[in-house]
Design a protein around this motif. Structure first.
Motif, PDB file in Angstrom:
ATOM      1  N   VAL A   1      -0.995  -1.674  18.395  1.00 42.18           N
ATOM      2  CA  VAL A   1      -1.357  -2.081  17.041  1.00 42.18           C
ATOM      3  C   VAL A   1      -0.123  -1.946  16.165  1.00 42.18           C
ATOM      4  CG1 VAL A   1      -2.885  -1.639  15.076  1.00 42.18           C
ATOM      5  CG2 VAL A   1      -3.705  -1.227  17.409  1.00 42.18           C
ATOM      6  N   LYS A   2       0.245  -3.055  15.519  1.00 44.31           N
ATOM      7  CA  LYS A   2       1.396  -3.047  14.617  1.00 44.31           C
ATOM      8  C   LYS A   2       0.893  -3.014  13.181  1.00 44.31           C
ATOM      9  CE  LYS A   2       5.336  -5.601  12.973  1.00 44.31           C
ATOM     10  NZ  LYS A   2       5.861  -6.925  12.710  1.00 44.31           N
ATOM     11  N   PHE A   3       1.433  -2.100  12.407  1.00 50.41           N
ATOM     12  CA  PHE A   3       1.108  -1.978  10.999  1.00 50.41           C
ATOM     13  C   PHE A   3       2.270  -2.507  10.171  1.00 50.41           C
ATOM     14  CE2 PHE A   3      -1.549   1.003  13.184  1.00 50.41           C
ATOM     15  CZ  PHE A   3      -2.767   0.919  12.518  1.00 50.41           C
ATOM     16  N   SER A   4       1.988  -2.968   8.974  1.00 47.35           N
ATOM     17  CA  SER A   4       3.033  -3.564   8.133  1.00 47.35           C
ATOM     18  C   SER A   4       3.905  -2.524   7.441  1.00 47.35           C
ATOM     19  CB  SER A   4       2.408  -4.490   7.085  1.00 47.35           C
ATOM     20  OG  SER A   4       1.526  -3.763   6.256  1.00 47.35           O
ATOM     21  N   GLN A   5       3.427  -1.287   7.371  1.00 47.48           N
ATOM     22  CA  GLN A   5       4.184  -0.222   6.728  1.00 47.48           C
ATOM     23  C   GLN A   5       4.305   0.973   7.670  1.00 47.48           C
ATOM     24  OE1 GLN A   5       2.749   0.817   2.797  1.00 47.48           O
ATOM     25  NE2 GLN A   5       1.942  -1.245   2.487  1.00 47.48           N
ATOM     26  N   GLU A   6       5.251   1.833   7.384  1.00 47.44           N
ATOM     27  CA  GLU A   6       5.395   3.048   8.180  1.00 47.44           C
ATOM     28  C   GLU A   6       4.163   3.925   7.990  1.00 47.44           C
ATOM     29  OE1 GLU A   6       9.052   5.059   7.345  1.00 47.44           O
ATOM     30  OE2 GLU A   6      10.259   3.376   8.040  1.00 47.44           O
ATOM     31  N   LEU A   7       3.645   4.434   9.101  1.00 46.20           N
ATOM     32  CA  LEU A   7       2.389   5.180   9.088  1.00 46.20           C
ATOM     33  C   LEU A   7       2.564   6.662   8.822  1.00 46.20           C
ATOM     34  CD1 LEU A   7       0.782   3.663  12.293  1.00 46.20           C
ATOM     35  CD2 LEU A   7       0.038   3.301   9.955  1.00 46.20           C
ATOM     36  N   ASN A   8       1.559   7.223   8.201  1.00 45.03           N
ATOM     37  CA  ASN A   8       1.404   8.670   8.173  1.00 45.03           C
ATOM     38  C   ASN A   8       0.611   8.982   9.447  1.00 45.03           C
ATOM     39  OD1 ASN A   8       0.487  11.272   7.924  1.00 45.03           O
ATOM     40  ND2 ASN A   8      -0.183  11.052   5.808  1.00 45.03           N
TER      41      ASN A   8
ATOM     42  N   GLN B   1      -3.381   5.769   6.455  1.00 41.71           N
ATOM     43  CA  GLN B   1      -2.476   5.663   5.314  1.00 41.71           C
ATOM     44  C   GLN B   1      -1.054   5.427   5.780  1.00 41.71           C
ATOM     45  OE1 GLN B   1      -2.641   9.177   2.925  1.00 41.71           O
ATOM     46  NE2 GLN B   1      -4.610   8.657   2.017  1.00 41.71           N
ATOM     47  N   ALA B   2      -0.322   4.742   4.934  1.00 35.77           N
ATOM     48  CA  ALA B   2       1.112   4.602   5.137  1.00 35.77           C
ATOM     49  C   ALA B   2       1.787   5.879   4.647  1.00 35.77           C
ATOM     50  CB  ALA B   2       1.627   3.393   4.368  1.00 35.77           C
ATOM     51  N   ARG B   3       3.043   6.038   4.983  1.00 34.95           N
ATOM     52  CA  ARG B   3       3.784   7.223   4.532  1.00 34.95           C
ATOM     53  C   ARG B   3       3.819   7.315   3.003  1.00 34.95           C
ATOM     54  NH1 ARG B   3       7.026  10.017   8.381  1.00 34.95           N
ATOM     55  NH2 ARG B   3       6.887   8.972  10.385  1.00 34.95           N
ATOM     56  N   ASN B   4       3.788   6.166   2.334  1.00 31.53           N
ATOM     57  CA  ASN B   4       3.812   6.165   0.871  1.00 31.53           C
ATOM     58  C   ASN B   4       2.411   6.311   0.267  1.00 31.53           C
ATOM     59  OD1 ASN B   4       2.622   3.696   1.261  1.00 31.53           O
ATOM     60  ND2 ASN B   4       4.307   2.495   0.411  1.00 31.53           N
ATOM     61  N   LYS B   5       1.432   6.696   1.089  1.00 28.22           N
ATOM     62  CA  LYS B   5       0.038   6.953   0.681  1.00 28.22           C
ATOM     63  C   LYS B   5      -0.801   5.690   0.481  1.00 28.22           C
ATOM     64  CE  LYS B   5       0.687  11.464   0.213  1.00 28.22           C
ATOM     65  NZ  LYS B   5       0.601  12.269   1.359  1.00 28.22           N
ATOM     66  N   ASN B   6      -0.225   4.485   0.679  1.00 27.69           N
ATOM     67  CA  ASN B   6      -1.018   3.256   0.603  1.00 27.69           C
ATOM     68  C   ASN B   6      -2.035   3.241   1.735  1.00 27.69           C
ATOM     69  OD1 ASN B   6       0.394   2.281  -1.570  1.00 27.69           O
ATOM     70  ND2 ASN B   6       1.672   0.885  -0.380  1.00 27.69           N
ATOM     71  N   LYS B   7      -3.223   2.700   1.448  1.00 30.51           N
ATOM     72  CA  LYS B   7      -4.256   2.560   2.472  1.00 30.51           C
ATOM     73  C   LYS B   7      -4.316   1.108   2.911  1.00 30.51           C
ATOM     74  CE  LYS B   7      -7.141   6.366   1.006  1.00 30.51           C
ATOM     75  NZ  LYS B   7      -8.477   6.815   0.681  1.00 30.51           N
ATOM     76  N   LEU B   8      -4.919   0.865   4.073  1.00 30.95           N
ATOM     77  CA  LEU B   8      -5.110  -0.511   4.523  1.00 30.95           C
ATOM     78  C   LEU B   8      -5.991  -1.241   3.530  1.00 30.95           C
ATOM     79  CD1 LEU B   8      -5.901  -0.141   8.339  1.00 30.95           C
ATOM     80  CD2 LEU B   8      -3.756  -0.817   7.288  1.00 30.95           C
ATOM     81  N   LYS B   9      -5.685  -2.500   3.280  1.00 25.24           N
ATOM     82  CA  LYS B   9      -6.477  -3.292   2.341  1.00 25.24           C
ATOM     83  C   LYS B   9      -7.759  -3.797   2.977  1.00 25.24           C
ATOM     84  CE  LYS B   9      -2.765  -4.826  -0.628  1.00 25.24           C
ATOM     85  NZ  LYS B   9      -1.423  -4.848  -0.235  1.00 25.24           N
ATOM     86  N   GLN B  10      -7.716  -4.039   4.284  1.00 27.96           N
ATOM     87  CA  GLN B  10      -8.861  -4.642   4.965  1.00 27.96           C
ATOM     88  C   GLN B  10      -8.878  -4.166   6.409  1.00 27.96           C
ATOM     89  OE1 GLN B  10      -8.570  -8.907   5.129  1.00 27.96           O
ATOM     90  NE2 GLN B  10     -10.698  -9.175   5.680  1.00 27.96           N
TER      91      GLN B  10
END
Length: 170
Positions: free
Chosen positions: A86-93, A149-158
């Motif tokens: 699974v590839k995420f668009s941002q660096e993961l926490n 969450q991404a490292r910057n605390k953003n959550k997945l939108k969908q």
């Protein structure tokens, strides 16, 4: 809200996909929808609003369990020892990756397959089934938007879903 309302014999019913996608209600949900469709208009709420369920959606099934999720891929003839990346668009926490927010589900039964995770790098997670997959079986790899969450605390939108259909065993 993702509820799926329909009318049968002039009575209104509502199915909650959140409840339907639990292991306990998976098959009952599928059987109910199979029994009423296509003779009954079934509506569902998506990110774009309310609309009628199509024949294609009842055949694919995933929109009736995860109506607000996005379908990203279908793998045909997946090996029985398939590992999913699974590839995420941002660096993961990496602390937020868990079996609560990534699942491997057998499509027909709703059985959750036991899985493990390997963080390949900051954006890639490998999902490894602990048991060999069954031949000629469809599985859904589901990534829920809540929790990861991404490292910057953003959550997945969908939430997203991918399907894998395993090879036949000879």
């Amino acid at each position: 809200m993702e509820d799926i309302p329909f009318t049968l014999n002039e009575k209104g019913f509502v199915i909650s996909p959140k409840i339907a996608r639990t292991s306990e209600f998976w098959i009952a949900h599928k059987d109910t929808l199979d029994a009423v469709f296509p003779s009954t208009v079934i509506k569902m709420k998506t990110l774009d609003g309310w609309r009628e369920v199509t024949l294609e959606e009842t055949e694919e099934m995933w929109p009736l369990y995860f109506p607000t999720y996005r379908h990203i891929n279908k793998i045909i003839d997946a090996p029985l020892n398939k590992k999913f990346t699974v590839k995420f668009s941002q660096e993961l926490n990496e602390q937020t990756i868990s079996k609560d927010n990534i699942e491997l589900i057998e499509k027909d039964t709703g059985e959750r397959m036991p899985i493990q995770f390997n963080l390949l790098n900051k954006k890639y997670v490998e999902v490894v089934p602990e048991l060999q997959l069954k031949p000629e079986t469809s599985y859904w790899l589901v990534v829920h938007s809540d929790g990861i969450q991404a490292r910057n605390k953003n959550k997945l939108k969908q939430g997203v879903i991918a399907e894998a259909v395993t090879v036949s065993q000879h």
